[in-house]
Write an enzyme that holds these catalytic residues in place. Structure first.
Site, PDB file in Angstrom:
ATOM      1  N   LYS A   1       0.863  -1.187   0.000  1.00  0.00           N
ATOM      2  CA  LYS A   1       0.000   0.000   0.000  1.00  0.00           C
ATOM      3  C   LYS A   1       0.897   1.234   0.000  1.00  0.00           C
ATOM      4  CE  LYS A   1      -3.625   2.261   2.736  1.00  0.00           C
ATOM      5  NZ  LYS A   1      -4.575   2.466   1.630  1.00  0.00           N
TER       6      LYS A   1
ATOM      7  N   CYS B   1      -0.591   1.022 -18.112  1.00  0.00           N
ATOM      8  CA  CYS B   1      -0.637  -0.195 -17.286  1.00  0.00           C
ATOM      9  C   CYS B   1       0.019  -1.385 -17.971  1.00  0.00           C
ATOM     10  CB  CYS B   1      -2.074  -0.537 -16.941  1.00  0.00           C
ATOM     11  SG  CYS B   1      -2.977   0.843 -16.242  1.00  0.00           S
TER      12      CYS B   1
ATOM     13  N   SER C   1      -3.168  10.094  -2.425  1.00  0.00           N
ATOM     14  CA  SER C   1      -4.179   9.039  -2.361  1.00  0.00           C
ATOM     15  C   SER C   1      -5.551   9.674  -2.562  1.00  0.00           C
ATOM     16  CB  SER C   1      -4.111   8.310  -1.027  1.00  0.00           C
ATOM     17  OG  SER C   1      -4.468   9.198  -0.005  1.00  0.00           O
ATOM     18  N   GLY C   2      -6.517   8.848  -2.952  1.00  0.00           N
ATOM     19  CA  GLY C   2      -7.872   9.356  -3.163  1.00  0.00           C
ATOM     20  C   GLY C   2      -8.030  10.124  -4.456  1.00  0.00           C
TER      21      GLY C   2
ATOM     22  N   ARG D   1     -18.319   2.765  -0.266  1.00  0.00           N
ATOM     23  CA  ARG D   1     -18.420   4.131  -0.823  1.00  0.00           C
ATOM     24  C   ARG D   1     -18.439   4.106  -2.351  1.00  0.00           C
ATOM     25  NH1 ARG D   1     -14.360   8.235  -1.580  1.00  0.00           N
ATOM     26  NH2 ARG D   1     -12.681   6.849  -0.915  1.00  0.00           N
TER      27      ARG D   1
ATOM     28  N   CYS E   1      -9.624  -1.330  -8.061  1.00  0.00           N
ATOM     29  CA  CYS E   1      -8.308  -1.737  -7.592  1.00  0.00           C
ATOM     30  C   CYS E   1      -7.652  -0.577  -6.850  1.00  0.00           C
ATOM     31  CB  CYS E   1      -7.424  -2.173  -8.761  1.00  0.00           C
ATOM     32  SG  CYS E   1      -7.054  -0.847  -9.926  1.00  0.00           S
TER      33      CYS E   1
END
Ligand SMILES: [Zn+2]
Lengths: 151, 384
Positions: free
Chosen positions: B16, B83, B119-120, B192, B204
């Site tokens: 993470k 990717c 993040s987010g 959410r 993901c």
């Protein structure tokens, strides 16, 4: 270079993009402009310098009809920076065979009324605002009943 | 063209937030792969490194990884296609060996997202893209595919959630996965909302990781005593520009890529035991089981409800837990899939092992560009 930057700062809004989105000065309703290849007849959107199908450099502007059908959509709750959530966005299929993706300008409490297959029309709206308050004006889609008179 | 074998694989955990820099993630993966191959670092004759440099801002990133491991002096190329970057690196390493340019080549995929992105935030097309400027995001694009798929084929949010639940169950057996806690359909559906109908648990997570794959000729593989894992196909294709009424429930670039890969490999969907696909969002296994020919168009709903994509079914999708539970270290994922498929084909996958795994397929797409189904699609078919 400095001159150019200074000029950009003065502008409070930009239109994305005058080549493929027209807001007539006579007050009539805004519309999208497709490009029709003079050689092979293929239609494209938005403006391209050469026809991807035949490489002809001669493409004629072809104003598009203002109403199309919603192919699919989503309500984004995690948008890009500079864009407010929730944001409805969708692909609209126009009678000339062109599909266009853009924001759907409806209030959050109206988003539940969006339906695949419904008619939407082209309008002008603020699609994003940067940190300095500079607004980008572009085409958006609106339900027919909730039209705001074309501006 | 010569047959090409995997002789060494290595990878890091899926973090993470990685304790290692991007370059160190790469070094750890390379170290593990070179040790796994049982070769010396100077035996590698060409090196390809996949990363999304727009994120790290680094130039010649591969050299930062490999030259400090004494592997400089050989052709070293940094490759990027979103990717697909890591898979593209593998494609090029295999191509060198197949074409007789080298006998041993290495591919690396690396991404440290947490060090370079808030993040987010959602990955999005380029700001100058006509749809990118409108605010469209990658979750938004897949949410629109999901919406249309549900409308046409009667899939429900619970159907989409089944894939997230299955991949999490698989990830519980993967010691390197980012997530190990089981989740339920109810939790997935009620998480959410990211982009309606996709929830957080159908998407993901951003992840940091490195993966490396070393490939060689049959002769080298036999000399080294590697458990034989051979490439049957390496397929890469690009999107085809269209402004027309594309069917967004049929993944054009994957349909085309899979068909070409099967032809090259001389196998069909009935021969494939496992797939690592680009399950960036939970709707993707519906789309890709169909696009790869495991079931017909629109039949993914029933195929997945009946467990056709799980252990005991027709083909095991995402035995490692997929991008949904391992996480998606963008530029690394394509190489990581091939590392995990190699372990399966060697019968070294531990609790994740697909029984009697003979043929594996890995698939990764990439890039949101207007007018294209996807910018790129990279597929590898490997057999033991
Ligand atoms: Zn033409």
């Amino acid at each position: 270079m400095t001159e150019k930057t200074a000029k950009a700062d003065e502008q409070e809004q930009v239109i994305f993009h005058p080549d493929f989105f027209k807001i007539p000065e006579d007050g009539s309703k805004p519309y999208l402009v497709g490009l029709k290849c003079r050689n092979c007849g293929q239609l494209w959107f938005p403006k391209l310098p050469i026809c991807p199908a035949c490489w002809s450099e001669t493409l004629d502007e072809s104003p598009m009809e203002r109403v199309g059908k919603l192919y699919t959509y989503t309500i984004m709750n995690v948008p890009q920076p500079g864009v407010k959530a929730p944001l409805a966005i969708g692909y609209v299929d126009f009678p000339n065979g062109i599909r266009v993706g853009a924001q759907i300008d409806v209030l959050p409490d109206q988003m539940k009324n969006l339906r695949i297959g419904m008619d939407l029309q082209v309008g002008a709206g603020v699609i994003r605002e940067d940190k300095n308050g500079k607004k980008t004006i572009s085409y958006v889609f609106r339900p027919l009943a909730a039209s705001k008179g074309g501006k | 063209m010569r047959d090409v074998y995997v002789i060494g694989v290595g990878m890091t955990n899926y973090y993470k937030k990685s304790p290692l820099s991007a370059a160190d993630l790469g070094r750890q993966a390379v170290f593990n792969a070179v040790r796994d191959a049982g070769i010396g670092p100077k035996q590698v004759q060409s090196i390809y490194v996949g990363e999304m440099p727009g994120l790290s801002g680094s130039i010649c990133f591969g050299q930062r990884v490999a030259t400090t491991m004494g592997m400089g002096g050989v052709p070293m190329m940094n490759v990027e296609s979103a990717c697909s970057s890591g898979a593209l690196a593998v494609n090029l390493a295999v191509k060198d060996v197949a074409n007789g340019v080298t006998d041993i080549s290495m591919a690396v995929g690396v991404q440290n997202i947490s060090a370079t992105r808030a993040s987010g935030t959602a990955f999005s097309p380029d700001a100058n893209d006509p749809e990118g400027v409108q605010g469209i995001t990658m979750p938004g694009i897949y949410a629109m595919r999901a919406k249309r798929y549900m409308e046409e084929f009667g899939a429900t949010p619970e159907d989409i959630a089944l894939v997230a639940v299955k991949n999490r169950r698989h990830a519980m057996n993967n010691p390197r996965s980012q997530f190990h806690d089981p989740i339920t359909v109810e939790q997935v559906v009620n998480a959410r909302s990211i982009s309606d109908p996709l929830t957080l648990l159908m998407s993901c997570p951003n992840t940091d990781a490195g993966a490396a794959v070393i490939v060689a000729t049959k002769e080298k593989a036999m000399q080294l005593g590697s458990k034989p894992v051979r490439f049957l196909a390496r397929e890469v294709t690009s999107g085809i520009f269209s402004n027309g009424f594309r069917d967004m429930t049929s993944m054009e670039i994957t349909v085309r890529g899979a068909k070409e890969a099967y032809e090259i490999a001389g196998v069909g969907p009935e021969d494939i035991d496992m797939v690592e696909c680009h399950d960036a969002f939970a709707i993707n296994e519906h789309l890709y089981t169909e696009a790869m020919g495991f079931c017909g168009h629109g039949e993914g709903v029933e195929f997945i409800r009946s467990g056709g994509n799980d252990y005991g079914g027709k083909v095991v999708f995402s035995p490692r837990g997929g991008l949904l539970s391992c996480g998606h270290p963008t530029g690394c994922s394509g190489a990581a899939q091939i590392v995990e498929a190699t372990w399966q084909l060697r019968n070294e996958a531990g609790a994740m092992q697909v029984p009697d795994c003979k043929v594996a397929m890995t698939h990764v797409t990439g890039g949101g560009i207007y007018g294209l189904d996807n910018a790129v699609c990279t597929i590898h078919i490997l057999s033991r």
